[in-house]
Design a protein around this motif. Structure first.
Motif, mmCIF file in Angstrom:
data_model
loop_
_atom_site.group_PDB
_atom_site.id
_atom_site.type_symbol
_atom_site.label_atom_id
_atom_site.label_comp_id
_atom_site.label_asym_id
_atom_site.label_seq_id
_atom_site.Cartn_x
_atom_site.Cartn_y
_atom_site.Cartn_z
ATOM 1 N N GLU A 44 -40.733 42.202 7.451
ATOM 2 C CA GLU A 44 -39.741 41.378 6.749
ATOM 3 C C GLU A 44 -40.178 39.923 6.735
ATOM 4 O O GLU A 44 -40.243 39.270 7.775
ATOM 5 C CB GLU A 44 -38.363 41.516 7.426
ATOM 6 C CG GLU A 44 -37.748 42.884 7.264
ATOM 7 C CD GLU A 44 -37.556 43.268 5.783
ATOM 8 O OE1 GLU A 44 -37.231 42.386 4.962
ATOM 9 O OE2 GLU A 44 -37.733 44.466 5.461
ATOM 10 N N ARG A 45 -40.433 39.425 5.533
ATOM 11 C CA ARG A 45 -40.898 38.041 5.421
ATOM 12 C C ARG A 45 -39.840 37.048 5.894
ATOM 13 O O ARG A 45 -40.155 35.962 6.359
ATOM 14 C CB ARG A 45 -41.297 37.757 3.968
ATOM 15 C CG ARG A 45 -42.502 38.600 3.549
ATOM 16 C CD ARG A 45 -42.889 38.379 2.102
ATOM 17 N NE ARG A 45 -41.756 38.600 1.193
ATOM 18 C CZ ARG A 45 -41.770 38.265 -0.090
ATOM 19 N NH1 ARG A 45 -42.852 37.697 -0.617
ATOM 20 N NH2 ARG A 45 -40.728 38.496 -0.860
ATOM 21 N N ALA A 46 -38.570 37.465 5.789
ATOM 22 C CA ALA A 46 -37.495 36.571 6.244
ATOM 23 C C ALA A 46 -37.561 36.342 7.755
ATOM 24 O O ALA A 46 -37.153 35.284 8.245
ATOM 25 C CB ALA A 46 -36.133 37.142 5.858
ATOM 26 N N ILE A 47 -38.082 37.331 8.515
ATOM 27 C CA ILE A 47 -38.224 37.142 9.970
ATOM 28 C C ILE A 47 -39.524 36.397 10.273
ATOM 29 O O ILE A 47 -39.548 35.450 11.055
ATOM 30 C CB ILE A 47 -38.178 38.487 10.733
ATOM 31 C CG1 ILE A 47 -36.843 39.203 10.479
ATOM 32 C CG2 ILE A 47 -38.383 38.246 12.239
ATOM 33 C CD1 ILE A 47 -36.726 40.585 11.125
ATOM 34 N N ALA A 48 -40.606 36.810 9.630
ATOM 35 C CA ALA A 48 -41.912 36.215 9.920
ATOM 36 C C ALA A 48 -42.026 34.774 9.424
ATOM 37 O O ALA A 48 -42.700 33.951 10.040
ATOM 38 C CB ALA A 48 -43.025 37.070 9.310
ATOM 39 N N HIS A 49 -41.359 34.458 8.295
ATOM 40 C CA HIS A 49 -41.547 33.137 7.683
ATOM 41 C C HIS A 49 -40.267 32.407 7.308
ATOM 42 O O HIS A 49 -40.317 31.251 6.921
ATOM 43 C CB HIS A 49 -42.375 33.263 6.390
ATOM 44 C CG HIS A 49 -43.635 34.040 6.548
ATOM 45 N ND1 HIS A 49 -44.723 33.561 7.230
ATOM 46 C CD2 HIS A 49 -43.983 35.284 6.125
ATOM 47 C CE1 HIS A 49 -45.689 34.473 7.217
ATOM 48 N NE2 HIS A 49 -45.261 35.530 6.565
ATOM 49 N N GLY A 50 -39.120 33.119 7.342
ATOM 50 C CA GLY A 50 -37.918 32.572 6.721
ATOM 51 C C GLY A 50 -37.210 31.483 7.497
ATOM 52 O O GLY A 50 -37.549 31.169 8.631
ATOM 53 N N VAL A 51 -36.183 30.911 6.846
ATOM 54 C CA VAL A 51 -35.345 29.910 7.506
ATOM 55 C C VAL A 51 -34.229 30.625 8.268
ATOM 56 O O VAL A 51 -33.913 31.784 8.015
ATOM 57 C CB VAL A 51 -34.753 28.882 6.506
ATOM 58 C CG1 VAL A 51 -35.835 27.959 5.995
ATOM 59 C CG2 VAL A 51 -34.027 29.573 5.371
ATOM 60 N N PHE A 52 -33.625 29.874 9.189
ATOM 61 C CA PHE A 52 -32.626 30.428 10.109
ATOM 62 C C PHE A 52 -31.311 29.675 9.913
ATOM 63 O O PHE A 52 -31.325 28.464 9.720
ATOM 64 C CB PHE A 52 -33.167 30.245 11.528
ATOM 65 C CG PHE A 52 -32.149 30.383 12.637
ATOM 66 C CD1 PHE A 52 -31.778 31.633 13.111
ATOM 67 C CD2 PHE A 52 -31.588 29.247 13.236
ATOM 68 C CE1 PHE A 52 -30.857 31.754 14.152
ATOM 69 C CE2 PHE A 52 -30.664 29.366 14.274
ATOM 70 C CZ PHE A 52 -30.305 30.618 14.726
#
Length: 565
Positions: A457-465
């Motif tokens: 999941e790119r949201a976990i590897a690279h995404g904002v929080f």
């Protein structure tokens, strides 16, 4: 540095992994209890470790350390048993910085070649290699027989009549003999003798360390005169610095990918500031991870000391442990990341390692499922590295009474032993799952799912929080003490993550504030189809700033709801 992956480290205690003996005896020696070898990390074993979602493997205890096992026939000097903890000895009492521990080799004279083969095999399996670097202290009878030509052994040129000299590698207690408050004889004909006594590894500058000290080690001198107010003598460059740089370059040349630096904060930051850039000049991609426990020093070791990552022990680990055990509110997790003030991407998250008690032990949660919500938070809330300790994925309890280690909820690092869940999983190298219970398998599947998602999941590897907790304090249908919720977003993918530290299934309603819609640029909608990445189940949820989002989450569980716009 290769930043396309979130780092997932599998820490493994090398000598325990491959030991098949299921009837080890208390305080047994290597002949009775056996010992795992580097060769047990076959390509099959490494592929299985990678399947968990792992990107890096930290082989703990590679460098030769003091032991009660006799290797004299290989020209390795024996260690006095009084200054070795346990039959196997502590991997943090280094006896020869330039050698591999003989316990780990099938063929002792070939131990360095076996290590080089292990590195090569690990890389073939698509994993990167981390080893320990122990800079603060060495074994009391440190002696290198593998020292490269042209280098001098630690302490060889010391003048022991000075308690401190910038030219010495050790600190001394002149005119005093070591009188430890521990058994100086310990199963040997003659008591251990050290004159003059050297300072002990945990900054004990007298001749009488006790049983609770790191009495099996001596402190290295990096030019700090601790007994005179910590005055620093860093010019000219201290001899210890030069020797330690040589050691780091020696191991870096073995094609490893990183160092986990033991008690890095006990070594002056000026040394790291000087050494790490020199290593990185020769090996640009090598990682440096600091074991550090003082938050006031975090920025110092990151920005001055040039470390890539720091242990997040006193922040996130301690908080998640307390939340999982019911001692602290889940809302404390928010304060954790806020207190890091922008360096959270530089922290290494974990719930277990060789120093900490096992989640499933009686001393922690006594049920490995209680660690699942903490795992999801730890692994998924940021892009920073996550580490697990071998056996954690099966709920290893660490409740054996192995010997020196005692029954303390930890897997021993001092004794020859075998780890029950790992032995079952390996099943003699077959990894067929036949020896594992259904509970082991269920927990493993959760770990594998969560850790694999970290890079799928790119949201976990690279995404904002985005932390949703501030909009859910005193919620009508949300208990901020038992649930924690946040979002991760990358491009058109949104992850809505909810964890439940309660034992009961909960039906909750979560407020998503309008600021979240603006900040994350989420289109408002009454019905979104979401997929729970942990179960692949589909469900409809609404995402509106004026209407709470309803979700149900099982006891000790989590939901990772993915919405694609």
């Amino acid at each position: 540095m290769n930043n396309d992956k979130k780092i997932i480290i599998y820490q493994v205690f090398t000598r325990l992994f491959g030991n098949n003996n299921n009837h080890c005896i208390y305080n047994g020696d290597i002949t009775t209890n056996g010992c795992g070898k580097m060769a047990d990390f076959t390509l099959k074993a490494l592929n299985e470790i990678k399947k968990l979602g792992t990107t890096h493997i930290w082989y703990t205890g590679i460098i030769e350390h003091a032991t009660q096992t006799d290797y004299r026939r290989y020209n390795i000097r024996p260690d006095h048993p009084a200054i070795v903890k346990g039959k196997a000895g502590s991997p943090y009492a280094i006896k020869d910085y330039y050698d591999v521990d003989p316990d780990l080799a099938n063929d002792v004279p070939e131990r360095m070649r076996e290590f080089e083969n292990l590195v090569h095999r690990t890389h073939r399996a698509g994993l990167k290699v981390i080893i320990d670097f122990v800079p603060n202290h060495v074994a009391r009878q440190y002696h290198s027989d593998a020292q490269p030509d042209g280098t001098t052994e630690l302490g060889a040129n010391d003048d022991p009549s000075y308690s401190f000299s910038p030219y010495n590698n050790f600190y001394y207690i002149p005119q005093a003999e070591l009188r430890g408050q521990f058994d100086m004889k310990e199963s040997a004909a003659e008591p251990y003798r050290e004159f003059p006594a050297k300072a002990t590894g945990n900054n004990r500058f007298d001749a009488t360390p006790n049983i609770n000290d790191w009495y099996e080690t001596v402190k290295l001198n990096y030019g700090v005169d601790y007994q005179n107010g910590g005055i620093c003598h860093f010019f000219p460059t201290p001899d210890t610095w030069i020797k330690m740089l040589d050691i780091l370059l020696f191991w870096a040349s073995k094609n490893i990918d990183g160092f986990r630096c033991d008690m890095a904060e006990m070594v002056p930051v000026e040394f790291w500031e000087w050494a790490i850039p020199q290593i990185k000049e020769a090996y640009p991609d090598i990682l440096f991870i600091a074991e550090i426990y003082n938050p006031n020093e975090y920025r110092n070791y990151l920005f001055r000391g040039k470390f890539d990552y720091l242990y997040d022990k006193v922040g996130l680990y301690d908080t998640l442990r307390n939340v999982a055990c019911g001692y602290t509110s889940a809302s404390a997790i928010t304060h954790c990341w806020q207190s890091l003030n922008g360096i959270e991407k530089k922290m290494l998250n974990f719930l277990e390692n060789h120093d900490e008690q096992r989640i499933a032990s009686d001393f922690f949660a006594s049920d490995p499922r209680k660690g699942i919500p903490a795992l999801v938070v730890s692994a998924c809330m940021s892009t920073n590295p996550m580490m697990i300790y071998f056996g954690q994925e099966f709920g290893e309890m660490g409740m054996d009474s192995e010997g020196f280690s005692g029954r303390d909820g930890r897997t021993t690092i001092f004794d020859y032993w075998s780890v029950d869940t790992i032995r079952r999983w390996r099943n003699g190298g077959k990894f067929d799952g036949k020896m594992l219970s259904e509970e082991h398998k269920r927990l493993y599947n959760v770990y594998q799912k969560v850790l694999t998602l970290c890079n799928e999941e790119r949201a976990i590897a690279h995404g904002v929080f985005f932390d949703l907790m501030y909009a859910n304090q005193n919620g009508w249908r949300f208990n901020e003490h038992k649930q924690y919720t946040f979002m991760r977003k990358f491009k058109n993918e949104l992850l809505f993550i909810v964890v439940n530290f309660d034992s009961q299934l909960v039906n909750i309603a979560i407020n998503v504030p309008s600021h979240a819609f603006d900040f994350l640029q989420i289109p408002q909608m009454d019905t979104y189809q979401a997929i729970d990445l942990l179960t692949s189940a589909k469900e409809d949820i609404c995402l509106l700033p004026y209407k709470a989002t309803e979700v149900s989450v099982g006891g000790y569980n989590a939901k990772i709801l993915k919405i694609t716009f």
